[in-house]
Design a protein around this motif. Structure first.
Motif, PDB file in Angstrom:
ATOM      1  N   HIS A  44     -41.824  -6.496 -27.144  1.00 17.19           N
ATOM      2  CA  HIS A  44     -41.489  -5.969 -25.822  1.00 17.19           C
ATOM      3  C   HIS A  44     -42.543  -6.365 -24.807  1.00 17.19           C
ATOM      4  O   HIS A  44     -43.635  -6.780 -25.175  1.00 17.19           O
ATOM      5  N   HIS A 153     -36.741  -7.441 -27.873  1.00 13.58           N
ATOM      6  CA  HIS A 153     -35.925  -6.271 -27.519  1.00 13.58           C
ATOM      7  C   HIS A 153     -34.534  -6.763 -27.080  1.00 13.58           C
ATOM      8  O   HIS A 153     -33.506  -6.185 -27.431  1.00 13.58           O
ATOM      9  N   CYS A 161     -35.996  -7.989 -21.931  1.00  9.18           N
ATOM     10  CA  CYS A 161     -37.345  -7.644 -22.412  1.00  9.18           C
ATOM     11  C   CYS A 161     -37.650  -8.431 -23.680  1.00  9.18           C
ATOM     12  O   CYS A 161     -36.832  -8.403 -24.603  1.00  9.18           O
TER      13      CYS A 161
HETATM   14 ZN   LIG Z   1     -38.515  -3.576 -24.550  1.00 11.03          ZN
END
Ligand SMILES: [Zn+2]
Length: 188
Positions: A44, A153, A161
Motif C-alpha cells: 500500500h 491493494h 493503491c
Molecule cells: Zn492501500
C-alpha cells in the motif's frame, strides 16, 4: 501456499533498519487472532501529501480508526504496528477482484509518501522491498511465487493503491523484481 503464522512482533533489522515495535496499534483497529494461515503480502501507500512511518504508527494508537496495517515504512524507519498473527484491516472491500487474498490471510505493508506530492520515494520503495522479502521468507513465499503472492491493494480491491504502482505497472514490476533478487540473495 499458506503458512501458519504465530509470530507476533519482529525483533530484527531489515536493510540495516531495526524494526521499531514501540508504537503499537490500538486494539480496536484490528482483529486479534492467536495464529492464522497467511499466504499474501499486500503493498500500500499511505496516500498522504507527505508523511513518515512514526507519525502513521502514532495515528493508529488512537481508537476506532477502522483501518490498520502491520507495517509503515519510510526512507529511514520501519514501524511494526500490528502483530503478524493478528488480522489488520488493510484490504477489506464490498467487492473483491482477487479470488483468495483477504485481510485474514495477508500481511499489509504501507509505504509512506516520503517524496511529497503523494509520492513514494525510491529509498522508501527499496526499504519496503527488503521488508516485503523478509516477510515473504516468513510466509514461505519464494522468488518463484512472488508474482502470485505479493500483491498491490489494487489487485485485491481495485483501489488506486499504491497509486504510482497502479498508474505505472513497470514500477510495480521493478519492485517485485527487487523482492525476488533479495530473496534469491538471501541477504535481508
Ligand atoms: Zn492501500
Amino acid at each position: 501456499m499458506a503458512k501458519i503464522l504465530n509470530i507476533g512482533f519482529i525483533n530484527d533489522s531489515v536493510h540495516g533498519i531495526p524494526i521499531n515495535t514501540s508504537v503499537q496499534c490500538n486494539g480496536s483497529n484490528f482483529k486479534s487472532s492467536p495464529s492464522r494461515n497467511a499466504a499474501y503480502v499486500v503493498m500500500h501507500y499511505t496516500g498522504n501529501e507527505k508523511d513518515q512511518a512514526k507519525a502513521n504508527a502514532q495515528y493508529f494508537t488512537g481508537a476506532n480508526r477502522n483501518a490498520s496495517a502491520h507495517f509503515f515504512v519510510d526512507d529511514k524507519e520501519i514501524y511494526q504496528s500490528v502483530a503478524l498473527h493478528n488480522i489488520a484491516w488493510h484490504c477489506g472491500a464490498q467487492t473483491y477482484y482477487h479470488g483468495d487474498c483477504r485481510n485474514t490471510n495477508s500481511i499489509g505493508i504501507e509505504m509512506c509518501c516520503t517524496a511529497g506530492n503523494y509520492k513514494i520515494s525510491d529509498e522508501t520503495e527499496k526499504n519496503a522491498a527488503y521488508l516485503c522479502a523478509y516477510i515473504c521468507k516468513q510466509l514461505g513465499i519464494t522468488a518463484g511465487t512472488v508474482d502470485t503472492c505479493v500483491l498491490r491493494h489494487y489487485d485485491v480491491t481495485h483501489k488506486n493503491c499504491p497509486a504510482q504502482m497502479v498508474n505505472n505497472p513497470q514500477e510495480w514490476k521493478a519492485f517485485k523484481e527487487l523482492v525476488k533478487t533479495i530473496l534469491k540473495n538471501g541477504a535481508f
